[in-house]
Design an enzyme around this catalytic site. Structure first.
Site, PDB file in Angstrom:
ATOM      1  N   HIS A   1       0.313  -1.272  -0.289  1.00  0.00           N
ATOM      2  CA  HIS A   1      -0.120  -0.136  -0.089  1.00  0.00           C
ATOM      3  C   HIS A   1       0.747   1.488   0.234  1.00  0.00           C
ATOM      4  O   HIS A   1       2.191   1.117   0.191  1.00  0.00           O
ATOM      5  CB  HIS A   1      -0.789  -0.245   1.128  1.00  0.00           C
TER       6      HIS A   1
ATOM      7  N   GLU B   1       1.105   3.711   1.725  1.00  0.00           N
ATOM      8  CA  GLU B   1       1.908   4.445   3.039  1.00  0.00           C
ATOM      9  C   GLU B   1       2.742   3.221   3.731  1.00  0.00           C
ATOM     10  O   GLU B   1       3.805   4.042   4.080  1.00  0.00           O
ATOM     11  CB  GLU B   1       0.371   4.118   4.377  1.00  0.00           C
TER      12      GLU B   1
ATOM     13  N   CYS C   1      -6.263   2.972   5.992  1.00  0.00           N
ATOM     14  CA  CYS C   1      -7.015   1.425   6.191  1.00  0.00           C
ATOM     15  C   CYS C   1      -6.333   0.976   7.103  1.00  0.00           C
ATOM     16  O   CYS C   1      -4.688   1.057   7.798  1.00  0.00           O
ATOM     17  CB  CYS C   1      -6.491  -0.055   5.257  1.00  0.00           C
TER      18      CYS C   1
ATOM     19  N   CYS D   1      -2.370  -0.045   7.039  1.00  0.00           N
ATOM     20  CA  CYS D   1      -1.014   1.298   7.314  1.00  0.00           C
ATOM     21  C   CYS D   1      -1.290   2.290   8.501  1.00  0.00           C
ATOM     22  O   CYS D   1      -0.181   2.477   8.768  1.00  0.00           O
ATOM     23  CB  CYS D   1      -1.897   1.941   5.821  1.00  0.00           C
TER      24      CYS D   1
END
Length: 169
Positions: free
Chosen positions: A66, A68, A96, A99
Site C-alpha cells: 500500500h 503508506e 486502512c 497502513c
C-alpha cells in the site's frame, strides 16, 4: 516508546500541511495514470519530504504494498532507523487498518489524510469491511484465526529476553 494514541500537535503551518496532502493526492492520481491504484503517501520530517509511496499491490503482486507502507519503508531506509518519530505521514486517503498499524509501529507523530473511508468505498475500495471485522468476535470471522497450544512456543521470547544486546522497540 510513546503511546500510539497520544496526539502530538501538527508542527507545520496549515498551508504547508495542505501542500503535503496535495502532493499525496497528486502521487495517487499519477499512479492511476501509470496503471496502479489510486493511493499516494509521503513521510515528512521538519518540512522535508523523506520518502514517497504509491500503491504497488498489483504491480508488485504484494498485498502489503500500500502507498503508506511503501512510503514508510522508504523513509526508514532513508533515515537508517525503524522509528519515524518526528515525522508526519500524509496520505491521499484515510489509511486502512494495515497502513494505520504500520504508521503506529513506525512511531510517526501524526497521520493526516485527504479522502476518507467513505470516499474510498465510493471509489471501489471498501475498507469498512475490515473495520467491521475487528469489531466482530473472532469465532464469527470467515477466516479462522486462533491460537494453537504448542510446547515451547515461548522459546523465541526467552531467547529475545536473554539477548543482552537486543534492540528495544
Amino acid at each position: 516508546m510513546s503511546h500510539p494514541l497520544k496526539h502530538e500537535p501538527l508542527k507545520h503551518e496549515p498551508l504547508e500541511h495542505e501542500g503535503f496532502l496535495q502532493q499525496a493526492v497528486d502521487l495517487a492520481a499519477a499512479n492511476v495514470a501509470a496503471g496502479g491504484g489510486p493511493f499516494g503517501a509521503l513521510v515528512v520530517r521538519d518540512g522535508e519530504v523523506l520518502a514517497t509511496g504509491q500503491n504497488r499491490v498489483t504491480r508488485d503482486l504484494d498485498p502489503t504494498a500500500h502507498a503508506e507502507v511503501v512510503a514508510i519503508r522508504a523513509a526508514c531506509r532513508e533515515v537508517g532507523d525503524f522509528s519515524l518519530a518526528g515525522c508526519v505521514l500524509y496520505s491521499s486517503c484515510e489509511p486502512c487498518p494495515l497502513c494505520l498499524a504500520s504508521a503506529l509501529w513506525a512511531r510517526v507523530d501524526r497521520v493526516a489524510y485527504a479522502a476518507d473511508r467513505d470516499d474510498a468505498a465510493r471509489g471501489g475500495f471498501d475498507d469498512r469491511a475490515f473495520y467491521d471485522l475487528f469489531d466482530t468476535p473472532r469465532e464469527r470471522w470467515a477466516t479462522p484465526v486462533s491460537g494453537v497450544s504448542l510446547a515451547g512456543s515461548f522459546a523465541p521470547f526467552d531467547a529475545w529476553l536473554a539477548k543482552a544486546d537486543r534492540t528495544h522497540y
